[in-house]
Design an enzyme around this catalytic site. Structure first.
Site, short mmCIF file in Angstrom:
data_model
loop_
_atom_site.label_atom_id
_atom_site.label_comp_id
_atom_site.label_asym_id
_atom_site.label_seq_id
_atom_site.Cartn_x
_atom_site.Cartn_y
_atom_site.Cartn_z
CD GLU A 177 -1.11 4.26 0.61
OE1 GLU A 177 -0.96 5.34 1.22
OE2 GLU A 177 -2.08 4.04 -0.13
CD GLU A 197 -1.25 5.54 -4.40
OE1 GLU A 197 -1.56 4.70 -3.55
OE2 GLU A 197 -0.09 5.66 -4.83
#
Length: 788
Positions: A177, A197
């Site tokens: 990210e 995640e």
């Protein structure tokens, strides 16, 4: 698994702008991503920490204990910001603070024109620090979460100076990210990229749900997130996620040049969150999300993070990337972090990391010995599977059998196993010949002289195993480890007729051995720490999760789960439908119910070990002749296509109504139905009458110190028995139910049905003190003292 659609690259020159750059265009054809529940997450490993010198762009050693973010400005005005948090540069909240501080400083300094973000120790970043999630789960303190939106969106992507990510090793989760908030990404070809995640019960929380789709297209982004699928940077370059590839030696230099080109308008200043060219039309996007939702409903009904992820992606498609991040992703992420699913999955992740921490073995300065060549005795189902697992990890194998026919059969089974791995996508076809070249057949022990380990995988016969170890002791070198794949037999008995008891150890693989990830390492009374360490090391090398357990009948997994089949057979004798029981257990999250499991496992092992368990567990053993009746009726389960279910090639198993007469005969003989009439039970009753005795036996396992810690049983239950990972493992789940409730239910059933439900003293003590089953014994002692 079918191959994913990869959109072709469209490269455009754009005007250099300090504003968000949007590219508008039609996407290529969308496809339905293949969904599966990944059981993996970023596995943290130990390695030395490195920091980067801006002057040379080369790594320099830093103290492994240092957690920091460094910044150096080179002669051209590029600030090189490096994350340093060994072993994988995880994003601890202190690292977020350090990044915010260094970015603020770089933006404020007049001598800084551009920024390169990188990581120490030849790794970019392995993702958010999972221990922080665990602390939040323990304390409930959500303030421990850093403000990632402020850093990633406001300071980095919308900053006044361009950022370029220099990626090496891995960029996973929050690490990826960070790179997507940069204005370009330069990487070494083999770097691993991914957003895992969802395997932790959460969604990407730093813009990943929005930026990934805008860089690689919606179908590929959905696939990567739902499957927690990693790709290499080489594939990322083809998809548009990576701008350029280079060698490690050139990484910093090339990234600095790229950053300066953006700053001086010689390269487009592209902001990921503003791009739309790869999103396609809204109708196409909704079709992809709709089909993915249907898959999620079938496979991940009890894991809310999957639907939540798709909802957040759709929010960004409807209202723009900034709205998707600020209004939806950040909100949902914070809701999911303290959820019961995240608590369970984070627990499993951390528990798996702790299984290799063995007091007296891994903390006493021992060094593991190299295992280069292993002899496997027995080429049947287990032996061929074990050999396959060794071969694909580049370990030479000598496969020993009693005659040429059995040896040839074993070699064919290994070849078939390798073909199966290729079909599963876990082995490349060109590696089959390499693996088979490491295999050598043998009909005697002459090839055993230079092996480092022997693993016998013969029948569960004590005298046979004793004879084998006596024979190989005379041939093998003094350092050779003798391992047995027994699932039930006492290792002390196996080793009592040898002079090498310190190197005899249990290596209990689970079938199929080349696929199932659990390896129970069983230490006998005199097994040396060195032998345990060497087998732990080998287990990790062949991609197994080693759990060290004590020596007892059934060891940890089979011992704890021995009541699983007992409870189910008792319920059938009380008039409960076999297929209803399987449905209840499957709905709970097990891969299949106990009767389908019996079909798949086969009846031979169950019949062979039945007397061993009866002798070991006495009155808490439920005597049943159901398996005998099934075999007498010509039912061998999946082996002959007929058991409780009918098995036809290429079709799903279907219940066999014809088994009913066998069940009726069993009930007639059992005489346990009150008044000859079936009992009335709820689905919850069925679930608890099967699983609470398992918890009860697990309490005895912990009380007898068969396992080092309660979490080892959680991992063993998840990886060995298929206990639902999202429930945290057997003991974690039991603690969510509560010891007092489990004790009260077992006590009630013990009065009605006898000793098979009698609560253990461990469970009784925990229930009276309201102490978690997983708590160390010191908690119970402290609680007892406080009441005195």
């Amino acid at each position: 698994m079918s191959r994913s659609f990869v959109p072709s690259l469209i490269i455009k020159k754009e005007m250099c702008s300090r504003q968000s750059s949007s590219r508008v265009g039609r996407s290529h054809q969308l496809y339905l991503p293949i969904f599966h529940h990944s059981v993996s997450a970023c596995a943290l490993s130990l390695s030395p920490s490195l920091s980067l010198s801006a002057a040379t762009g080369r790594p320099a050693m830093a103290s492994p204990s240092v957690m920091r973010v460094t910044m150096e400005v080179d002669a051209d005005g590029v600030a090189i910001i490096a994350i340093c948090n060994p072993p994988v540069n995880a994003l601890h909240p202190a690292i977020f603070d350090g990044l915010s501080e260094k970015y603020g400083e770089a933006m404020a300094r007049d001598d800084v024109k551009a920024i390169v973000l990188t990581g120490a120790a030849s790794k970019f970043c392995g993702g958010f620090d999972i221990n922080t999630f665990a602390r939040i789960h323990q304390t409930g303190d959500m303030s421990l979460l850093p403000d990632s939106v402020k850093l990633v969106s406001h300071m980095m992507e919308e900053g006044r100076k361009p950022s370029v990510a220099a990626i090496q090793g891995l960029a996973l989760g929050g690490g990826l990210e960070l790179t997507m908030a940069c204005h370009a990404r330069i990487s070494t070809p083999e770097a691993q990229l991914g957003l895992p995640e969802l395997t932790l019960g959460i969604i990407p929380g730093s813009g990943g749900t929005q930026r990934l789709a805008r860089l690689v297209g919606l179908p590929k982004a959905v696939e990567m997130m739902l499957q927690s699928k990693f790709i290499t940077a080489k594939e990322g370059k083809e998809l548009g996620l990576i701008d350029a590839l280079c060698s490690p030696d050139e990484l910093i230099k090339m990234s600095c040049r790229c950053a300066l080109e953006i700053a001086t308008c010689r390269r487009p200043w592209t902001k990921s969150l503003g791009r739309t060219d790869k999103l396609g039309s809204l109708s196409e996007a909704r079709a992809v999300l709709s089909m993915s939702r249907q898959q999620v409903k079938k496979i991940a009904t009890s894991m809310p993070q999957y639907q939540a992820c798709l909802d957040v992606i759709e929010e960004g498609l409807l209202f723009g990337g900034h709205a998707g991040v600020l209004k939806q992703e950040n909100k949902v992420f914070k809701e999911l972090v303290p959820s019961k699913t995240s608590r369970a999955l984070v627990h499993v992740f951390l528990a798996q990391r702790s299984t290799t921490k063995v007091p007296g073995v891994t903390d006493v300065q021992l060094k593991p010995r190299q295992i280069r060549k292993v002899a496997v005795i027995g080429g049947g189902l287990m032996g061929s599977g074990i050999a396959t697992a060794l071969l694909v990890s580049n370990i030479s194998v000598v496969l020993k059998e009693v005659n040429p026919q059995f040896l040839q059969r074993g070699q064919k089974m290994i070849a078939a196993n390798l073909e199966g791995l290729v079909k599963r996508g876990s082995l490349k076809r060109d590696r089959i010949s390499k693996a088979m070249s490491l295999l050598k057949g043998a009909l005697d022990y002459s090839e055993f002289k230079d092996v480092d380990m022997v693993i016998e995988a013969v029948l569960e016969n004590i005298s046979l195993k004793q004879s084998i170890f006596s024979d190989i002791e005379k041939v093998c070198s003094p350092h050779c480890i003798f391992a047995t794949n027994t699932s039930t037999i006492d290792l002390n008995v196996v080793s009592e007729k040898t002079n090498s008891q310190e190197r005899i150890i249990g290596a209990h693989f689970f079938s199929p051995a080349h696929i199932m990830p659990l390896l129970e390492i069983v230490r006998a009374e005199k097994t040396s720490p060195q032998a345990i360490l060497d087998l732990i090391t080998l287990g990790k090398r062949i991609k197994k999760v080693p759990v060290v357990v004590g020596n007892c009948t059934g060891f940890a997994v089979n011992r704890a789960f021995f009541p699983y089949g007992q409870g189910s057979k008792l319920l059938v004798s009380l008039g409960i439908d076999v297929f209803r029981i399987d449905r209840v257990i499957s709905s709970f999250g097990m891969p299949m119910g106990p009767f389908q499991l019996q079909d798949v496992a086969g009846y031979g092992v169950g019949l062979a070990t039945r007397q061993i368990y009866a002798a070991a567990f006495g009155e808490r053993n439920f005597s049943s002749d159901l398996m005998d009746l099934m075999v007498q009726d010509g039912r061998q389960g999946k082996n002959n296509g007929k058991g409780y279910y009918i098995y036809e090639k290429g079709r799903k198993p279907k219940p066999d109504p014809g088994v009913q007469h066998v069940i009726e005969e069993y009930r007639k003989r059992a005489k346990t139905m009150p008044g000859g009439k079936p009992v009335t039970l709820t689905d919850q009753d069925i679930l608890e009458m099967i699983f609470f005795p398992v918890v009860n036996e697990a309490c005895r396992v912990m009380d007898e110190n068969v396992v080092i810690r309660a979490s080892d049983l959680d991992i063993a239950s998840v990886l060995g028995m298929g206990f639902p990972k999202y429930r945290g493992g057997l003991i974690f789940w039991a603690d969510t139910v509560g010891a007092p409730y489990i004790h009260s239910r077992l006590s009630k059933w013990a009065e009605i049905y006898g000793a098979i439900f009698k609560p253990s003293s461990y469970l009784e003590q925990r229930a009276k003190s309201s102490i978690p089953l997983s708590a160390p014994s010191t908690w119970l002692q402290a609680s007892t003292r406080s009441r005195m």
